[in-house]
Design an enzyme around this catalytic site. Sequence first.
Site, PDB file in Angstrom:
ATOM      1  N   GLY A  96      24.843  27.090  38.230  1.00  0.00           N
ATOM      2  CA  GLY A  96      25.706  27.950  37.420  1.00  0.00           C
ATOM      3  C   GLY A  96      27.086  28.094  38.014  1.00  0.00           C
ATOM      4  O   GLY A  96      27.278  27.990  39.226  1.00  0.00           O
ATOM      5  N   GLY A 103      33.126  33.267  36.829  1.00  0.00           N
ATOM      6  CA  GLY A 103      34.472  33.652  37.231  1.00  0.00           C
ATOM      7  C   GLY A 103      34.551  34.129  38.658  1.00  0.00           C
ATOM      8  O   GLY A 103      35.638  34.252  39.212  1.00  0.00           O
ATOM      9  N   GLY A 108      32.461  32.796  41.269  1.00  0.00           N
ATOM     10  CA  GLY A 108      31.902  31.865  42.239  1.00  0.00           C
ATOM     11  C   GLY A 108      30.980  30.847  41.599  1.00  0.00           C
ATOM     12  O   GLY A 108      30.763  30.830  40.394  1.00  0.00           O
ATOM     13  N   LYS A 130      25.181  31.901  46.294  1.00  0.00           N
ATOM     14  CA  LYS A 130      26.444  32.031  45.571  1.00  0.00           C
ATOM     15  C   LYS A 130      27.609  31.880  46.531  1.00  0.00           C
ATOM     16  O   LYS A 130      27.708  32.607  47.513  1.00  0.00           O
ATOM     17  CB  LYS A 130      26.505  33.387  44.874  1.00  0.00           C
ATOM     18  CG  LYS A 130      27.804  33.602  44.090  1.00  0.00           C
ATOM     19  CD  LYS A 130      27.775  34.937  43.374  1.00  0.00           C
ATOM     20  CE  LYS A 130      29.082  35.180  42.635  1.00  0.00           C
ATOM     21  NZ  LYS A 130      29.081  36.476  41.950  1.00  0.00           N
ATOM     22  N   ASP A 170      30.586  43.725  34.653  1.00  0.00           N
ATOM     23  CA  ASP A 170      30.527  42.442  33.922  1.00  0.00           C
ATOM     24  C   ASP A 170      29.146  42.279  33.286  1.00  0.00           C
ATOM     25  O   ASP A 170      28.480  41.264  33.447  1.00  0.00           O
ATOM     26  CB  ASP A 170      30.827  41.276  34.871  1.00  0.00           C
ATOM     27  CG  ASP A 170      31.184  39.997  34.114  1.00  0.00           C
ATOM     28  OD1 ASP A 170      31.585  40.091  32.941  1.00  0.00           O
ATOM     29  OD2 ASP A 170      31.051  38.915  34.696  1.00  0.00           O
TER      30      ASP A 170
END
Length: 712
Positions: A402, A405, A407, A423, A518
């Site tokens: 994946g 925005g 990382g 991540k 988010d």
Amino acid sequence: MLRLFLLQLLLLACFSPSFVHSMESSASKCSNISIPYPFGIPGKSPSLSKGFEITCNPSGTGPVLPIGNSVFGILDISLLDGFVSILASANSQQCKGNHSVNLEGTIFTFSDTRNKFTAVGCNVVAMLLNGSSGYSGGCASFCSTKDNIINGSCSGVACCQAPVPKGLKKLELVFSIISNKDNSTPSCGEAFIVEQNSYMFSSLDLSNTNNTNPQYRPVVLEWSIDGGSCEEAKRSSYACRENTYCYNSSNGIGYRCNCSNGFEGNPYLQGPDGCQDIDECSNRNPCTHKCVNTEGSFYCMCPAGMRGDGLKGGTGCNGVGTLQIAIVAGFALLVLLLVLGFWTHWLVKKRKLAKIRQRYFMQNGGLLLKQQVFSRRAPLHIFTSSELDKATNYFSDNNIVGRGGFGTVYKGILSNQMVVAIKKAQRVDRSQMEQFINELVILSQVNHKNVVQLLGCCLETEVPLLVYEFITNGTLFHHLHNTSAPMSWENRLRIAVETASSLAYLHLATKIPIIHRDVKSSNILLDESFVAKVSDFGASRPMPYNQTHVTTLVQGTLGYMDPEYFRTSQLTEKSDVYSFGVVLSELLTRKKPIFDGTMEEVRSLALHFSMLFHQNQLLKIVDPEVAEEAGMRHVETVAKLALRCLRLKGEERPRMIEVAIELEALRRLMKQHLIKKSQPLLQESRCHEEMSIDVASSMRPDDDGIAEDESI
């Protein structure tokens, strides 16, 4: 009955050992032209399938290839390259009709490497059609007078040539006349496929464009074994025999076989006629002394006391003298020095890398993190960069699962075989390092079954690496918008409850409230049991209890972002409530938060959903499967809750805990509705009261101020 009996006898004969051996016989001949298997002549030599049958007329035209209702004389068959050269009239005349070869439904295609598409005529454009998909090639020829026409030249004056498209099976043409000012030049055109370098243009050919008799020219066809690619054929009827390899046909249709290196013969046959070892020693004796043949290869032996490759064209066999010994000793010394130099370089590089990692560790707040972990007893593991390099195959692109925005996320397998998500965050502001470390410690102490668990971090790289538990079943966004399999409303409602519970936990039950900032369906992961896990805290911010908002730079995702936060830059817990309202609308409608539309249409899901609800047209946007499963009364109740979350003023929105309570009540009513559909929806208030007591007890923090893992 007699026909059935004869058929059974024929099948028994076909599967007898003697018949199978006769099937795999050597190539037959017809008029001095070899007909190798898989091709065959009925009654004389077997073929692999009906598409490979060839008719022989030795006293007349020789071997002919039947295609459809026509037969074509065979000039040559290439087993190695997969070509059949025939004599055919593969042409189409603008004025007199079509004499083209139709290869559809056969194992043949026009060769794109050994043929040329040729057009003859003046001021004519001949375009090849590719079914319904449009043009696939063509060319144009021009001529003003006959004086400009040059015999032997086919470069655009009265004659033009173009490549044949790959995989072409039928010559379908569209002719266009550009102009015909000079009546001395013929107005008709002819186009045909012909073997390259076998056609020489002549001005007399312009007269033949009006000739109704077909012109026969050599044409090369490619053939292949029908049955899919090599990988597909190996699972069913595989035609390649021993000591062979399979390769996919260059035209993308079927496959062909060839003998492996060091073998020769027919790759489609077994036994002595199949691919047999080439005895290089007896055929050409490539060695200066003794040659030893091996299966598929050979090697040369030098006499005792001599060295070399033993090949006639190589170094041969030579004696080992003093000079050679000195050279060998010098070479050994050089190798030793190189090994020592490499080892020294490796040690220096390793020490340098260790210093760089230590510097990054200090810059990224490593000492502060160790102190915080020790003092707060936070369950946060500090990984080394070497551990995570091995876990992700040095952060190979193949391990990326994946991008966002904040990382890139990699899948990794630790040394204890635990699968994790790693991540690689964006660069951290060094001036806010203490705040970043505090947030890491706080997130590591978040203990809720519907929040992705932060396992640890690595600070030995330029940007910090965060290690989370790995969730296997993808995102809610993918299951709503990118799969055809529908998700039941019962599952969607449960996911909404679990998401709302986790957000209420972050807002209320942690030592320091956390605003996610988010919330969106792509940040809600689903495990193998479709249990929701809220993820991606790259934009999250802690908020002290004595503050009502935090002023920040605006961050978030278009379509989910709170318009009040976007306008004022003041982040509150109600910003998460708005974003959750968009997710709840997605669950009801299976529409993306921003969808395509004309300039006059509303492209925002939140706005479109609100507008249709107030126009009493909710059925226009609600997923029909949801309406059928839950009933419109239930859908309207959920829609009202979503619209309360989507109110423009944050103070008018419910708190996340209130949303979680109402959704859990609706979920209980939904379960009762599925068990007994006649039960009315009027018990909602009673369920609300029961849920308030349950949630209040589940949200009590423990002694350390961090809530236990209890579902809201």
